[in-house]
Design a protein around this motif. Structure first.
Motif, PDB file in Angstrom:
ATOM      1  N   ASP A  19       0.469   3.918  -2.958  1.00  0.00           N
ATOM      2  CA  ASP A  19       0.063   5.297  -2.672  1.00  0.00           C
ATOM      3  C   ASP A  19       1.072   6.311  -3.199  1.00  0.00           C
ATOM      4  O   ASP A  19       0.713   7.464  -3.464  1.00  0.00           O
ATOM      5  N   ARG A  20       2.326   5.906  -3.355  1.00  0.00           N
ATOM      6  CA  ARG A  20       3.341   6.800  -3.909  1.00  0.00           C
ATOM      7  C   ARG A  20       3.305   6.856  -5.431  1.00  0.00           C
ATOM      8  O   ARG A  20       4.071   7.600  -6.048  1.00  0.00           O
ATOM      9  N   MET A  34       0.832  -1.204   0.000  1.00  0.00           N
ATOM     10  CA  MET A  34       0.000   0.000   0.000  1.00  0.00           C
ATOM     11  C   MET A  34       0.866   1.254   0.000  1.00  0.00           C
ATOM     12  O   MET A  34       0.508   2.263  -0.629  1.00  0.00           O
ATOM     13  N   ASP A  35       2.005   1.199   0.671  1.00  0.00           N
ATOM     14  CA  ASP A  35       2.914   2.350   0.699  1.00  0.00           C
ATOM     15  C   ASP A  35       3.424   2.663  -0.704  1.00  0.00           C
ATOM     16  O   ASP A  35       3.403   3.818  -1.157  1.00  0.00           O
TER      17      ASP A  35
END
Length: 500
Positions: free
Chosen positions: A138-139, A134-135
């Motif tokens: 999201d980037r 998810m990190d």
């Protein structure tokens, strides 16, 4: 039945043969043909039955044709822990040696920029933990619109670790037309509801009763009694029992499970102090590179005793591991099944022994109820103490220091009380109270004991002086006379108090 009967390609069969496998396990025999047909799978099997190969093998054949685009993986495998993700990646390297497939790891504790560079080259298989995935998403470094196969591995562990909301968010980013494979060692109602949402007309495969241990595992329970009530004495006695078990069993290699990370460090240092030079530790607070290095040493045999938390309880496949010791009884019954499942894998025999104290009774009952059978009580003597010194300072010495410390605390408390005005007169009062009533001498000294009586009331006189300023203010207003009234008393004031 052999692997050649499952419809796998010749290249894949050759890789399987090179790895030393000949016959598929029940979960593999049932799942692989269904995955090759493109059906959704809901698989439930006890740990150590080969669930990982049941989805990696057919995925390699399905993905053999085609090419991945930059930042757009063709398949996604979600794992609850970094170690499991790394192990799945190893499986793709072993079984995919004759295929030109690219895979990448997205896990915490590693350099994110290096992982992103790998994604930009295009990967066929993306193996990830939910948080790091998810990190990166999201980037803006990852697109999930081209995922054709989704695997949710160890779903019950995902639930225990609180990853289900992240999993739901990830699945919402995937295309609707895909094959979804969900595997779990247990099937609680929450996982069943999750499967109903994510899977379409799945083939349900259950090869053993959920939450059961392999029949090849000999289980035992040592009850530690007579260790005292304080936690330090109990922990010290459990460490002694653990060392006796290791000496008796002489394990080829063993995992020692603790419930808390700090206990992992304590047990490891205790073993090291007692000459177990091939012991190591593993828990979630360690740097990822150190964790992977420790696991590699354990697999190679350089480390034979691995003290760890539940980070190693799920899915880790250590070849021919002989023993599991539960230094602490797990508080969740499902965790017991996963822990002891590190031994007795692929039909080999194993031994699992748990160390319990009387307060663990409710946890033991829950485990036996879940498994549907009692755990055999080990005949090893576990009562009494040992003359060996486990720590630099023994428990009795610690207790003695604690008693002295508490005594000083009581003395300090007495020293804060107001001292009598006449110290010499006040001295007999506590002594007289402390002497046994059988001594007739204090009765003759009773008149002397009356002398300190006014001093005993000294604390009551102090508030009067402390509030003198208020009394003066009221006297200035004409409301009261300080000579006739003692503050804090009614109008009926004893004569002896007016003299103070």
């Amino acid at each position: 039945m052999s692997f050649s009967d499952l419809g796998l390609s010749d290249e894949l069969l050759k890789a399987i043969s090179d790895a030393g496998y000949t016959d598929p396990t029940p979960i593999q025999a049932q799942a692989i043909p269904q995955v090759l047909m493109g059906r959704d799978i809901l698989g439930c099997a006890q740990t150590g039955t080969g669930k990982t190969a049941s989805f990696t093998l057919p995925m390699i054949d399905i993905l053999a044709s085609g090419r991945a685009k930059a930042r757009m993986p063709r398949s996604l495998i979600l794992e609850p822990t970094r170690e499991l993700a790394a192990q799945v990646a190893d499986n793709f390297e072993i079984y995919g040696k004759y295929h030109k497939l690219n895979h990448a790891l997205l896990i915490g504790g590693e350099n994110m920029s290096e992982q992103i560079k790998r994604l930009e080259k295009g990967v066929d298989v993306l193996i990830a933990t939910p948080g790091r995935l998810m990190d990166v998403f999201d980037r803006g470094h990852l697109l999930l619109r081209d995922v054709k196969i989704l695997v949710i591995d160890e779903a019950d562990r995902m639930l225990d670790m609180g990853f289900i909301p992240d999993v739901e968010k990830i699945v919402s980013k995937l295309p609707q037309m895909r094959t979804t494979l969900l595997f779990s060692a247990t099937m609680p109602p929450e996982i069943k509801r999750l499967a109903d949402r994510f899977l379409i007309n799945p083939k349900e495969i259950t090869v053993s009763k959920p939450a059961t241990a392999a029949e090849t595992i000999a289980q035992g329970l040592v009850m530690v009694t007579g260790a005292g009530r304080d936690q330090a004495s109990i922990a010290k006695r459990k460490r002694e029992v653990l060392r006796k078990l290791i000496e008796r069993e002489q394990p080829k290699n063993a995992i020692i499970f603790c419930n808390r990370k700090r206990d992992v460090d304590v047990v490891y240092k205790s073993l090291e102090r007692h000459g177990y030079n091939t012991a190591a530790r593993l828990h979630g607070d360690m740097v990822q590179s150190v964790r992977m290095e420790t696991l590699a040493k354990f697999k190679s045999g350089d480390v034979t005793l691995l003290v760890c938390s539940d980070v190693a309880a799920r899915g880790l496949d250590i070849p021919l591991m002989s023993h599991v010791f539960n230094f602490d009884v797990p508080t969740h019954a499902d965790d017991y099944v996963h822990r002891i499942g590190r031994t007795g894998r692929a039909g080999h025999k194993g031994v699992a022994i748990s160390i319990a104290v009387p307060s663990d009774g409710k946890y033991v009952d829950a485990i036996e109820k879940l498994m549907g059978r009692p755990i055999e009580r080990d005949a090893m003597s576990s009562t009494g103490g040992s003359g060996s010194s486990d720590d630099a300072t023994s428990v009795p010495e610690k207790e003695e220091r604690g008693e002295r410390g508490r005594g000083r605390g009581r003395d300090r408390g007495r020293s804060r009380k107001p001292a009598p005005a006449d110290a010499k007169a006040a001295e007999p009062a506590p002594d007289a109270a402390a002497e046994p009533a059988a001594n007739a001498e204090p009765a003759q000294d009773a008149p002397k004991a009356e002398a300190p009586a006014p001093a005993a009331e000294e604390p009551a006189a102090k508030p009067s002086r402390a509030r003198k300023s208020r009394s003066d203010q009221r006297n200035d207003a004409g409301t009261m006379d300080d000579k006739d009234v003692v503050f804090g008393q009614s109008d009926q004031v004893p004569a002896f108090l007016k003299n103070f």
